[in-house]
Design a protein around this motif. Structure first.
Motif, mmCIF file in Angstrom:
data_model
loop_
_atom_site.group_PDB
_atom_site.id
_atom_site.type_symbol
_atom_site.label_atom_id
_atom_site.label_comp_id
_atom_site.label_asym_id
_atom_site.label_seq_id
_atom_site.Cartn_x
_atom_site.Cartn_y
_atom_site.Cartn_z
ATOM 1 N N MET A 1 6.039 26.719 1.761
ATOM 2 C CA MET A 1 4.664 26.963 2.711
ATOM 3 C C MET A 1 4.057 25.602 2.885
ATOM 4 N N SER A 2 3.787 25.311 4.231
ATOM 5 C CA SER A 2 3.203 24.209 4.389
ATOM 6 C C SER A 2 1.639 24.104 4.113
ATOM 7 N N ALA A 3 1.015 22.919 3.845
ATOM 8 C CA ALA A 3 -0.372 22.838 3.569
ATOM 9 C C ALA A 3 -1.033 23.180 4.988
ATOM 10 N N ARG A 4 -2.155 23.815 5.112
ATOM 11 C CA ARG A 4 -2.845 24.335 6.059
ATOM 12 C C ARG A 4 -3.730 23.102 6.674
ATOM 13 N N LEU A 5 -3.490 22.212 7.628
ATOM 14 C CA LEU A 5 -4.265 20.881 8.036
ATOM 15 C C LEU A 5 -5.425 21.545 8.656
ATOM 16 N N SER A 6 -6.535 20.607 8.643
ATOM 17 C CA SER A 6 -7.802 20.730 9.494
ATOM 18 C C SER A 6 -7.644 20.483 10.822
ATOM 19 N N PRO A 7 -8.644 21.088 11.825
ATOM 20 C CA PRO A 7 -8.380 20.444 13.184
ATOM 21 C C PRO A 7 -8.211 19.077 13.051
ATOM 22 N N PHE A 8 -9.084 18.295 12.636
ATOM 23 C CA PHE A 8 -9.052 16.836 12.749
ATOM 24 C C PHE A 8 -7.856 16.283 12.123
ATOM 25 N N GLU A 9 -7.225 16.806 11.017
ATOM 26 C CA GLU A 9 -5.923 16.203 10.612
ATOM 27 C C GLU A 9 -4.829 16.712 11.652
ATOM 28 N N LEU A 10 -4.875 17.937 12.300
ATOM 29 C CA LEU A 10 -4.018 18.231 13.384
ATOM 30 C C LEU A 10 -4.181 17.141 14.698
ATOM 31 N N TRP A 115 -4.525 25.008 15.031
ATOM 32 C CA TRP A 115 -5.270 25.452 14.005
ATOM 33 C C TRP A 115 -5.644 26.981 14.270
ATOM 34 N N ALA A 116 -5.962 27.646 15.104
ATOM 35 C CA ALA A 116 -6.335 28.876 15.338
ATOM 36 C C ALA A 116 -5.133 29.747 15.180
ATOM 37 N N LEU A 117 -4.127 29.418 15.674
ATOM 38 C CA LEU A 117 -2.803 30.297 15.744
ATOM 39 C C LEU A 117 -2.515 30.579 14.095
ATOM 40 N N VAL A 118 -2.377 29.424 13.332
ATOM 41 C CA VAL A 118 -2.141 29.522 12.091
ATOM 42 C C VAL A 118 -3.057 30.351 11.072
ATOM 43 N N GLU A 119 -4.463 30.343 11.429
ATOM 44 C CA GLU A 119 -5.370 31.136 10.664
ATOM 45 C C GLU A 119 -5.145 32.368 11.403
ATOM 46 N N PHE A 377 -15.676 27.681 18.277
ATOM 47 C CA PHE A 377 -15.383 28.593 19.457
ATOM 48 C C PHE A 377 -13.864 29.146 18.792
ATOM 49 N N MET A 378 -13.022 28.560 18.197
ATOM 50 C CA MET A 378 -11.779 29.090 17.649
ATOM 51 C C MET A 378 -11.983 29.911 16.460
ATOM 52 N N ARG A 379 -12.812 29.686 15.604
ATOM 53 C CA ARG A 379 -13.417 30.623 14.326
ATOM 54 C C ARG A 379 -13.688 31.865 15.116
#
Length: 387
Positions: A1-10, A115-119, A377-379
């Motif tokens: 499993m990959s790390a879940r990156l933050s929006p900024f990291e993405l 980010w939203a898709l993974v969340e 918005f995405m949250r």
């Protein structure tokens, strides 16, 4: 499993890929596909048969119709000749802004959508969410239509599309359509002292450009329709932005190249504007051939982008207004892929973080506050899909 990156990291990662429209975007798509795979999400591709470019789309949630689709493009405009204060393909934060090519248009939104898709996958949403990342938006929105077609039957049909072009997170419910033509005027060279025996391609082309000037004047002076009045400017525009041709000052030009583009207000038929231009082209061409038969004007379609038509209580608009609280009316004169999704049977709206005024500029940026608002918005969107 990959790390879940933050929006900024993405966003940092996406900006690092120099996906200028003239170049490939495959390394970016490969990375996104691998990132999603690391989270158990299958990414699908449309592979362009004529150039090294891919579109990517993915679905999470129940395998049923009615998904919300987050639409973005992966290409960016060139940085050539622009005076940047930092590396355009690295995100730099200063003065409350994130600088970098595409931070505003539109890898900032792409990062938020990813980010939203993974969340949404980990949240176990009850209503599905999709992303659709195209290519060649910046050269006429040519990559979205084959991607949209490729999505049909591969992922369940979505119902509402949010196109994340920078709108300061306002709900844009209408934009102009566009159609454009590469124009090549082929004349006949003679010494300029005998210009009446030759055909000057530049001067013939100028007749077409002057036709455009006259149409702009007419449109500007005419009373706009109620729908057109919502736009700035409230009329269809004809435009030539670049021109080239000629060999020397004392030779009638053999070639003249330019692009004629039209931005058409909703309610007017862009094909009628195309027909009017082609009629003028044939008129000018006939006059050229009266002098030298072996002259011509070659017309090649460059792009064809439908307008985004305001919807009557459209699903996409309603959703965005519920999340943002924005109830004002917003229309824009630039084109997006929203009209293409709408033509394919989706409800569509334009809503993304950032200001369109920053797009394509040297030192392009998105304000940190706007990016954070996009994250919020995405949250809220993911939360709604869990209900």
């Amino acid at each position: 499993m990959s790390a879940r990156l933050s929006p900024f990291e993405l966003m940092e990662k996406l900006v690092s890929f120099p996906t200028v429209s003239r170049d490939t975007n495959i390394p970016l798509v490969d990375w996104v596909s691998d990132y999603l795979d690391g989270h158990g999400i299958t990414a699908h591709r449309y592979i362009d048969p004529d150039q090294p470019k891919h579109a990517l789309f993915a679905h999470v949630g129940p395998q049923e119709d009615g998904a919300i689709v987050l639409s973005g493009h992966t290409d960016v405009v060139p940085v050539d000749g622009q005076p940047w204060d930092s590396d355009p393909f690295s995100v730099v934060e200063r003065d409350g802004k994130y600088y970098g090519r595409g931070t505003c248009d539109m890898k900032g939104f792409d990062a938020l959508a990813l980010w939203a898709l993974v969340e949404a996958k980990y949240a176990g949403v009850k209503r599905p969410l999709q992303i659709a990342f195209s290519f060649d938006e910046e050269v006429g929105c040519t990559g979205a239509p084959p991607m949209i077609e490729a999505m049909q039957g591969v992922v369940p049909k979505g119902s509402a599309v949010i196109v994340g072009e920078p709108s300061s997170l306002q709900a844009v419910t209408g934009h102009k359509g566009g159609i454009g033509f590469n124009t090549h005027v082929v004349g006949f060279e003679v010494h300029s002292s005998l210009l009446h025996t030759g055909v000057n391609a530049i001067m013939a082309g100028a007749k077409l450009i002057e036709w455009a000037n006259a149409r702009n004047t007419e449109n500007m002076e005419a009373k706009p329709s109620d729908l057109a009045a919502m736009f700035d400017p409230p009329f269809t525009t004809c435009h030539v932005g670049m021109i080239s041709g000629g060999t020397a000052h004392n030779i009638t030009a053999k070639d003249c190249h330019f692009a004629m583009d039209f931005r058409v207000v909703p309610g007017e038929n862009k094909d009628a504007w195309a027909s009017a231009y082609l009629e003028k082209v044939r008129e000018v061409e006939a006059a050229m051939q009266d002098v030298v038969a072996d002259t011509r004007i070659e017309i090649t379609p460059r792009f064809d982008v439908p307008a985004l038509q305001p919807e009557d209580e459209g699903e996409a608009e309603t959703l965005v207004r519920q999340i943002t609280g924005d109830n004002a009316s917003h229309k824009v004169s630039y084109g997006t892929e929203a009209g293409q999704f709408q033509e394919a049977g989706y409800s569509a709206v334009v809503c993304g973080p950032g200001d369109i005024a920053q797009a394509h500029q040297p030192n392009e940026f998105i304000e940190v506050s706007q990016f954070n608002a996009g994250h919020d918005f995405m949250r809220k969107l993911v939360d709604r899909l869990c209900l």
